[in-house]
Design a protein around this motif. Structure first.
Motif: not given
Lengths: 120, 120, 120, 120, 120, 120
Positions: B95-98, C92-93, E29-33
């Motif tokens: 998620s740090i890529v977002i 996160v990672g 789906r990544f955003f959902g997780v």
């Protein structure tokens, strides 16, 4: 004796099973997204696996590199193509990538040696 | 008003020129290898630029992402293909890529808007 | 046979002693700050150790992960709590965390197996 | 028995040879730039190797650390100087550097033990 | 004038909407997780957000830090607790975390100043 | 108009003061160790600041790079020496270092321009 490959695959399978057995929703769904990401889409699976390989290389994750080498090879990536991928990883990520490239090439050579044995 | 794109390209050109004017051998040769890496080889230039893009994304280098978006676009990468690349970067890097993906999409949209204007 | 745990603790103790024997002021004071950081404060020690664990996981430092697993476990962190910590580290990672999570779970399972033996 | 040092040097030499045997232009030229970078220049070779060592330490690349320890030692870096380098790496890179510092000190001690044997 | 906070939230909302409008399955789906990960579980939401904050800090993602500061604050994290989180990030990640800590504290102070205005 | 330098120094001073005003023991002691690390020791202060600079560059922390450029310059590091440092950072850290090198050179040029004005 393809120990690197066999050992990697056995440990990976055993520990993934252990992790998923915990039945943690977010972890399980993360593993699901991970699988989904590499399916054929606008880009085909082979290209996506090459993207996964170079990402793993610049982030210097040996086990991730190994996984994507296996997947790339199953999808027909050739040795010269692997070295093109490695060269992008090398110039983007710098000389700290070199030790990981050494281990990647050693692993790749073992994968290919295993194919030859299986064919003969 | 494609300010993101124009500003990026102007600053990049000006500072690269400044750096190379110092005539430092190792720096100049590094820049040479960097250029060489993305030439057609076992993999074509388009695939290599996509590899450079995803590497830049997982290493979270906004300016590198911008550069490879421009190169990819010139070589015909489509929006759905860009999102496939972004999705690999997202799942590999987390998620740090977002936040970097947000800026990448904003930049890509501006690149595409500029193409439309130039065409009309 | 808790080899992972015993080997980790023995090597860590031996080399920390070797490093501190050099009597380098900045190094010694860094080790002091490191210890101080995890003392009870506005947040209690258990929460801080969980923060140290997730930080070590996203930075993919296996030995740091092992250290904080041991500390967390001594302070009563349960297996479901560990998996919640791992899941935050994973999202996160990204997927590059997975190989480190495998080794973390293997280590944690060995720590718990050792507790059972000690109790019986 | 300097196994750490001998094993590192043997593996490094063998795999570098394997990599260069592939005759990939960008990879070969990257290796060339890497060598060129550490030659005497405005800064002497010893200072540059110390810069390479601290960079490898904060980026937490054990094999790179080992390589630069060997080069630094050949150029006369003393143990107190090594600990000054390590302390900069520690404060810049944080406690995640500690496990790499442990392995660096273990390796350095073995290098020095080997020198003593060779001298006697 | 809470510009940092308002600007961050507006840009984040706008670009997330743009990204999700592309309707890319793996990205969605990544955003959902990502959302699922921070729900109450074995650890409560507040603890998980603190884990997300320290992870973002050691990975030095300013926008991620801002997001988790907002979430932590909504869940009642106090200033002394924030500094405990920052101190863990600092010792684990080293002095390179300091510039991100400066921006984090500036952002946090603005968040708190906004709360006071809203209350009066 | 040395805005880059003046703005950097003003913001850094203001936020460091704010952070230290919180009187958090671990944070304060970390700042103390950070200062201690760069004092004359087995290596002199100038060499240590060069080590800090290259570490900051490969870790891609622009503000850390700026700080160490200022310190290095005060201790007499010349432009050719800076480029030697940058070249080590570039080859170790790869092309993702280039955007940070651009900003470093821009900052350095402004520092030097300010010296000339002050001298005339």
């Amino acid at each position: 004796m393809p120990n690197l490959v066999a050992d990697f695959e056995a440990y990976r399978a055993r520990m993934n099973q252990r992790i998923l057995s915990e039945d943690h929703q977010a972890v399980k769904r993360f593993f699901g997204v991970d699988t989904l990401t590499y399916q054929d889409g606008a880009l085909d699976r082979k290209t996506k696996e090459m993207l996964g390989l170079v990402s793993s290389l610049v982030l210097r994750c040996d086990d991730c590199v190994r996984y994507h080498i296996l997947e790339c090879r199953r999808l027909g990536v050739t040795v010269p193509e692997f070295f093109d991928i490695f060269s992008v990883g090398l110039v983007v990520g710098g000389s700290i990538v070199i030790p990981h490239m050494r281990r990647a090439v050693e692993f790749l050579d073992e994968v290919i040696a295993g194919e030859t044995r299986n064919t003969v």
